[in-house]
Design a protein around this motif. Structure first.
Motif, PDB file in Angstrom:
ATOM      1  N   GLY A 180       0.799  -1.211   0.000  1.00 56.12           N
ATOM      2  CA  GLY A 180       0.000   0.000   0.000  1.00 56.12           C
ATOM      3  C   GLY A 180       0.832   1.260   0.000  1.00 56.12           C
ATOM      4  N   LEU A 181       1.906   1.281   0.752  1.00 57.73           N
ATOM      5  CA  LEU A 181       2.693   2.502   0.861  1.00 57.73           C
ATOM      6  C   LEU A 181       3.297   2.896  -0.477  1.00 57.73           C
ATOM      7  N   ARG A 183       2.067   2.188  -3.432  1.00 66.21           N
ATOM      8  CA  ARG A 183       1.109   2.148  -4.541  1.00 66.21           C
ATOM      9  C   ARG A 183       1.345   3.337  -5.469  1.00 66.21           C
ATOM     10  N   GLN A 184       1.291   3.064  -6.740  1.00 70.68           N
ATOM     11  CA  GLN A 184       1.557   4.125  -7.701  1.00 70.68           C
ATOM     12  C   GLN A 184       0.265   4.758  -8.224  1.00 70.68           C
ATOM     13  N   GLN A 185       0.426   5.661  -9.135  1.00 71.32           N
ATOM     14  CA  GLN A 185      -0.741   6.391  -9.641  1.00 71.32           C
ATOM     15  C   GLN A 185      -1.715   5.520 -10.427  1.00 71.32           C
ATOM     16  N   THR A 186      -2.974   5.897 -10.345  1.00 72.16           N
ATOM     17  CA  THR A 186      -4.011   5.129 -11.042  1.00 72.16           C
ATOM     18  C   THR A 186      -3.963   5.335 -12.554  1.00 72.16           C
ATOM     19  N   GLU A 187      -3.882   6.561 -12.987  1.00 71.12           N
ATOM     20  CA  GLU A 187      -3.886   6.788 -14.429  1.00 71.12           C
ATOM     21  C   GLU A 187      -2.490   6.610 -14.974  1.00 71.12           C
ATOM     22  N   SER A 188      -2.358   5.705 -15.908  1.00 70.70           N
ATOM     23  CA  SER A 188      -1.032   5.347 -16.372  1.00 70.70           C
ATOM     24  C   SER A 188      -1.037   5.181 -17.867  1.00 70.70           C
ATOM     25  N   ARG A 189       0.088   4.769 -18.355  1.00 69.48           N
ATOM     26  CA  ARG A 189       0.222   4.499 -19.788  1.00 69.48           C
ATOM     27  C   ARG A 189      -0.731   3.432 -20.278  1.00 69.48           C
ATOM     28  N   SER A 190      -1.205   2.590 -19.381  1.00 68.18           N
ATOM     29  CA  SER A 190      -2.038   1.485 -19.839  1.00 68.18           C
ATOM     30  C   SER A 190      -3.354   1.981 -20.432  1.00 68.18           C
ATOM     31  N   GLN A 191      -3.681   3.247 -20.157  1.00 60.36           N
ATOM     32  CA  GLN A 191      -4.848   3.842 -20.818  1.00 60.36           C
ATOM     33  C   GLN A 191      -4.649   3.808 -22.327  1.00 60.36           C
TER      34      GLN A 191
END
Lengths: 199, 199
Positions: A180-181, A183-191
């Motif tokens: 958890g500590l 954890r990276q950003q939700t919006e990523s290149r995978s979009q």
DNA sequence: TAACCCATGTAACCTGTTACATGATTAA
DNA sequence: TTAATCATGTAACAGGTTACATGGGTTA
């Protein structure tokens, strides 16, 4: 579902015995289907009874006799029909992910060990796939039509194993980082994924 | 194989009815397991008979009565045991790839249509997964332990769907490019994959 | 008034797994 | 001489699919 279709596809190429098919399913078909010899023999009998295959008996000296299965016209039509029918996504079933889902009920080390173990297995599989790719597609220039489709399925296998490896690495880091500590950003290149280039 | 384990995992959280489980398997478990209500009810009876679950009868007014299943200590131990046992990679089975493998026996347009269809389905699934990710993990900071493992399984689902999309795109381009002529280099970044960042 | 939600099941069938069974030839 | 390869199968069982069955309450 489609063991029958997978067998018929394999027989489009050339006639094969049950034994040949079992070996084939262990190597060049393993990127997308899995079957044991028992399943294959049972299915072959059924397909023969339905007229999709004919068996040619081959007497051999010094080794057991065998039956070569040839696909019939009805069989070919049956396969072509099935291909033209739109199909749903294949269901996902994965033991490792079930284990992870219940991960909080065992010590973290057990999960980490299992992740490492799976990582290694995926690594091995990836190497096998790459070796097959080398064998089949080392020539430069255009691929013959017979191999284009095989190339695409193999490429999927390589992609999928690569993805598993990367996910295993991430999961291990994530769990080691006390969770958890890091954890990276939700919006990523995978979009808008940068696609991996073809193998 | 592990429908039983998947059910037990789902009941570690909280007691649920067969109906609840069926819905749960349709949403939050769908990244890694798939089961119909018939399978679930059959498995529940078996698990109860084996002492891994107990059923609590709930009488309701205005709607059908139901049975809430609770996991027992034996059930928990059974699950923990299974998790600690190293397991093999789950077999791959995919209809679309069988179709592609036999692709040369039908007109190319049929394959392209099916690829487009699957691409769209994967797209839809990816959106569903992203929506779940939003719901569950929008808070900043550390994830509670209960959600860390769920996060990892969901992340795998998102990764996998993203991979499928990219592969579909590549396959469509490849086949449209008259096949083979546009094949790219064999050695690529996938040797040392740049991992996608976490969702 | 039709469709969907809640809630549980049976039955028949098909597919997949595991164990067993045989037996000659060939390579380490 | 041990194990692997070639070659085919049976039997029992477990897991998955499809169809059928019921019936009140709620929403469009």
């Amino acid at each position: 579902m489609s063991l029958a279709h997978a067998i018929l596809s394999a027989l489009m190429d050339c006639p094969r015995s049950g034994y040949d098919l079992a070996k084939y399913f262990d190597s060049s078909v393993s990127f997308f289907w899995d079957a044991t010899h028992q399943q294959i023999y049972r299915e072959l009998s059924k397909l023969e009874a339905e007229g999709y295959l004919t068996a040619e008996k081959i007497d051999q000296e010094g080794r057991p006799n065998k039956k070569l299965f040839h696909i019939t016209e009805t069989g070919t039509a049956f396969l072509q029909d099935w291909i033209a029918q739109p199909s749903e996504l294949s269901p996902v079933k994965d033991d490792l992910l079930v284990k992870l889902f219940a991960g909080k009920s065992v010590p973290k080390e057990i999960i980490l060990k299992e992740l490492a173990h799976h990582r290694q297995q995926h690594c091995k599989r990836l190497e096998e796939y790459r070796a097959i790719a080398q064998d089949l597609f080392q020539s430069t220039g255009a691929l013959p039509i017979e191999n284009q489709f095989q190339y695409l399925t193999l490429h999927h296998g390589i992609r999928s194993e690569t993805g598993w490896l990367a996910w295993c690495d991430e999961a291990i880091l994530f769990l080691q980082g006390e969770g958890g500590l890091k954890r990276q950003q939700t919006e990523s290149r995978s979009q808008n994924p940068e696609s991996q280039s073809m193998e």
